[in-house]
Enzyme design. Structure first.
Site, mmCIF file in Angstrom:
data_model
loop_
_atom_site.group_PDB
_atom_site.id
_atom_site.type_symbol
_atom_site.label_atom_id
_atom_site.label_comp_id
_atom_site.label_asym_id
_atom_site.label_seq_id
_atom_site.Cartn_x
_atom_site.Cartn_y
_atom_site.Cartn_z
ATOM 1 N N ASP A 98 -10.323 -5.321 -3.625
ATOM 2 C CA ASP A 98 -9.471 -6.300 -2.956
ATOM 3 C C ASP A 98 -10.359 -7.099 -2.003
ATOM 4 O O ASP A 98 -11.127 -6.517 -1.233
ATOM 5 C CB ASP A 98 -8.398 -5.538 -2.157
ATOM 6 C CG ASP A 98 -7.041 -6.187 -2.212
ATOM 7 O OD1 ASP A 98 -6.957 -7.375 -1.873
ATOM 8 O OD2 ASP A 98 -6.066 -5.499 -2.567
ATOM 9 N N ASP A 201 -6.629 -11.486 -1.888
ATOM 10 C CA ASP A 201 -5.401 -11.352 -1.088
ATOM 11 C C ASP A 201 -4.891 -12.722 -0.629
ATOM 12 O O ASP A 201 -5.672 -13.547 -0.129
ATOM 13 C CB ASP A 201 -5.741 -10.490 0.138
ATOM 14 C CG ASP A 201 -4.519 -10.107 0.949
ATOM 15 O OD1 ASP A 201 -3.625 -9.459 0.397
ATOM 16 O OD2 ASP A 201 -4.472 -10.462 2.145
ATOM 17 N N GLU A 264 -3.841 -13.727 -5.610
ATOM 18 C CA GLU A 264 -2.481 -13.315 -5.249
ATOM 19 C C GLU A 264 -1.685 -14.539 -4.829
ATOM 20 O O GLU A 264 -2.021 -15.201 -3.849
ATOM 21 C CB GLU A 264 -2.485 -12.296 -4.101
ATOM 22 C CG GLU A 264 -1.088 -11.704 -3.896
ATOM 23 C CD GLU A 264 -0.814 -11.163 -2.504
ATOM 24 O OE1 GLU A 264 -1.579 -11.436 -1.560
ATOM 25 O OE2 GLU A 264 0.210 -10.481 -2.354
ATOM 26 N N HIS A 326 2.356 -2.745 -3.960
ATOM 27 C CA HIS A 326 2.435 -1.977 -2.720
ATOM 28 C C HIS A 326 3.232 -2.705 -1.632
ATOM 29 O O HIS A 326 3.294 -2.230 -0.502
ATOM 30 C CB HIS A 326 1.011 -1.713 -2.213
ATOM 31 C CG HIS A 326 0.265 -2.982 -1.923
ATOM 32 N ND1 HIS A 326 0.001 -3.923 -2.894
ATOM 33 C CD2 HIS A 326 -0.241 -3.495 -0.780
ATOM 34 C CE1 HIS A 326 -0.626 -4.947 -2.362
ATOM 35 N NE2 HIS A 326 -0.789 -4.708 -1.068
ATOM 36 N N ASP A 327 3.800 -3.850 -1.945
ATOM 37 C CA ASP A 327 4.544 -4.639 -0.951
ATOM 38 C C ASP A 327 6.031 -4.753 -1.250
ATOM 39 O O ASP A 327 6.801 -5.175 -0.379
ATOM 40 C CB ASP A 327 3.978 -6.070 -0.884
ATOM 41 C CG ASP A 327 2.567 -6.128 -0.330
ATOM 42 O OD1 ASP A 327 2.218 -5.268 0.489
ATOM 43 O OD2 ASP A 327 1.821 -7.035 -0.734
HETATM 44 C C1 NOJ Z 1 -0.774 -9.284 1.001
HETATM 45 C C2 NOJ Z 1 -0.999 -7.817 0.832
HETATM 46 O O1 NOJ Z 1 -0.602 -7.431 -0.453
HETATM 47 C C3 NOJ Z 1 -0.238 -7.123 1.937
HETATM 48 O O2 NOJ Z 1 -0.191 -5.728 1.751
HETATM 49 C C4 NOJ Z 1 -0.871 -7.478 3.253
HETATM 50 O O3 NOJ Z 1 -0.129 -6.925 4.306
HETATM 51 C C5 NOJ Z 1 -0.923 -9.000 3.428
HETATM 52 N N1 NOJ Z 1 -1.383 -9.673 2.253
HETATM 53 C C6 NOJ Z 1 -1.854 -9.377 4.542
HETATM 54 O O4 NOJ Z 1 -3.181 -9.147 4.155
#
Ligand code: NOJ
Length: 546
Positions: A98, A201, A264, A326-327
């Site tokens: 990442d 990211d 992303e 994971h979000d």
């Molecule tokens: C996206 C990531 O997937 C997330 O987990 C993170 O908190 C934010 N970007 C900030 O980096």
């Protein structure tokens, strides 16, 4: 695998804190991942993408990086990373890390310097702005995490700095050439160590509009919504200059052979297709497609997205699909148990690269987190809005022993395992025929052996009943073609055999059922009268008639 390996690869996404703890501190680590590579090989993963493992104060669990070229002691050491890369490569598994370009930790030496005085050479590496005459922040931009101002006032130097996420995550100024050079060097550092690619990211947030004007208000916002959506993100997301950023990343990756870049971006398929660039000026290999994460699991949605890829994909583009990360809530929780296998049937048979989130292969659902175990800053900042991400980050379940084998019996896992862990785990499901894990493994195996499923075209079937999605995959170099049918309803649905076969260009059925999400596939044949069971998904192979 070489060349465009990422087109054929199954990417397995590991949230490292939660995969396998090797030293008993309750937190997953790199040696833990290495010890599970044989499992990943067995499952059929071709690449692993690991969420950040760099040194970090962990305000956002690693997405606040304080040193880009080392490993946080909680996850191990750089030697552990080297060992992981080499063990993965020995098994023909690629390693994707990442890369967090939008911000650093506020404890990163760059930010400490930048903050130290207005004249520090690194002052311009971050966004520093004067207050408005009344002392308020320079504009109305909001932090994604709490919906409050994205600007934090620094008493020491009398200016505000920008933080799109936590105040512990100051945004980097990529318009400064020194920042670009430093960040590109970091990519090179890891590429030279053998890393096969990066997931970038929030790539589409990196370039802010240079005028720093207010974002327009969002007229549709209500109190129960994510507080950061009170204003739109016109000047902070997917701005016209983002393509320049994409090029910086891609050019750096292209200095090396066979690297992949994954951006992303939560955009419509039409918009994300603009992030492939052109054959002359390529951008991301895989602009991440979040549609199945952010939309309801309905036939209409899935059909629309397949159509949209067929319509908007540029010549140098390649689709990709993901069900969980994971979000966001896990797919099994969003779609429900009856449709979980169908989601995976789609993921591994639709045209494009699949990314599988750890634990989804077991059918893992969101785990309820008791209030005293909450870890995620997003939940702590916005309690009760359901934005917290701990429920989707709970430890991987390996066996039916204490803590499902995630950590040592006497240790406390950083998040609870959840009540299903004693039966929903790798060791139990590996032994159980018909389990979700065996289903996913078989699906991946079928995919791997088929050029049509890996690289072929996709034709949507238009003459099916409302509840049923159907498509055909075929490739000129594959004598087998594949038919996928998914029933999104709780009803048995009769199919019009003549219409189905005529749309497929077949006169007589020669279909062989390879896999069924419900019922015994050996018993299934599409013969008259044909129907599809409630919530059933079917995968057939067939040959075109000469
Ligand atoms: C996206 C990531 O997937 C997330 O987990 C993170 O908190 C934010 N970007 C900030 O980096």
């Amino acid at each position: 695998m070489s060349g465009e390996w990422w087109k054929k690869a199954v990417i397995y996404h590991i949230y490292p804190r939660s995969f396998q703890d090797s030293n008993g501190d309750g937190i997953g680590d790199l040696p833990g991942i290495t010890s599970r590579l044989d499992y990943l090989k067995w499952l059929g993963a071709d690449a692993i993408w690991i969420s950040p493992v760099y040194p970090s104060p962990m305000a956002d669990f690693g997405y606040d990086v304080s040193d880009h070229t080392d490993i946080d002691p909680a996850f191990g050491s750089i030697a552990d990373m080297d060992a992981l890369i080499s063990a993965a490569h020995n098994r023909d598994i690629k390693v994707v890390l990442d890369f967090v370009p939008n911000h650093t930790s506020n404890e990163h030496p760059w930010f400490l310097e930048s903050k130290s005085s207005r004249t520090n050479p690194k002052r311009d590496w971050y966004y520093w702005k004067d207050p408005k005459p009344d002392g308020s922040p320079p504009n109305n931009w909001l932090s994604r995490f709490d919906g409050k101002s994205a600007w934090k006032f620094d008493d020491g130097t009398g200016q505000y700095y920008l933080h799109t996420f936590l105040e512990e995550q100051p945004d980097l100024n990529w318009r400064n050439p020194e920042v670009r050079a430093a960040m590109q060097e970091i990519l090179r550092f890891w590429f030279k160590r053998g890393v096969d690619g990066f997931r970038v990211d929030v790539s589409y947030r990196v370039m802010k509009h240079p005028d720093f004007e207010d974002n327009p208000l969002n007229p549709d916002w209500t109190e129960r919504m994510d507080p950061s959506f009170r204003v739109t993100e016109k000047n902070t997301k997917n701005t016209p200059d983002i393509h320049q950023f994409n090029r910086w990343i891609r050019e750096t990756a292209d200095e090396f052979d066979n690297k992949v870049t994954i951006g992303e971006m939560n955009l419509s398929i039409e918009q994300l297709c603009k992030h492939f660039g052109t054959p002359e000026k390529p951008e991301f290999h895989l602009p991440f497609n979040f549609r199945l994460i952010f939309s309801a699991w309905t036939k209409e949605n899935v059909k629309r997205y397949i159509h949209e890829f067929n319509e908007f994909l540029p010549v140098n583009g390649w689709p990709n699909w993901v069900l969980s990360n994971h979000d966001q809530p896990r797919f099994a929780t969003r779609a429900g148990a009856k449709q979980t296998r169908n989601g995976h049937l789609l993921l591994f048979t639709v045209k494009g690269t699949p990314t599988l989130y750890y634990g989804d292969e077991l059918g893992m659902e969101n785990v309820e987190i008791p209030p005293d175990r909450v870890q995620d800053p997003w939940e702590l900042l916005t309690p009760g809005l359901g934005l917290g991400r701990d429920p989707v980050r709970t430890p991987m379940r390996w066996n039916d022993r204490t803590h499902a084998g995630f950590t040592k019996p006497a240790s406390t896992p950083w998040l609870p395992l959840g009540k299903d862990a004693s039966h929903q785990n790798v060791s139990t499901q590996r032994k159980t025929s018909g389990s979700m894990l065996r289903f996913v493994k078989e699906l991946i195996q079928i995919r791997k052996e088929s050029k049509a499923l890996l690289l072929g075209d996709i034709n949507l079937l238009e003459n099916l009943p409302d509840a049923v999605l159907g498509y055909v995959r075929h490739h000129i170099d594959d004598s087998n073609a594949y038919l996928v049918l998914i029933n999104f309803s709780d009803e048995t649905v009769p199919l019009d055999e003549a219409a189905l076969f005529s749309e497929m260009g077949l006169t007589r059925p020669s279909l062989h059922c390879l896999l069924a999400t419900e019922g015994d596939q050996n018993e299934i044949a599409l013969h008259s009268p044909i129907s599809i069971l409630p919530n059933q998904g079917l995968l057939f192979s067939f040959q075109y008639e000469n």
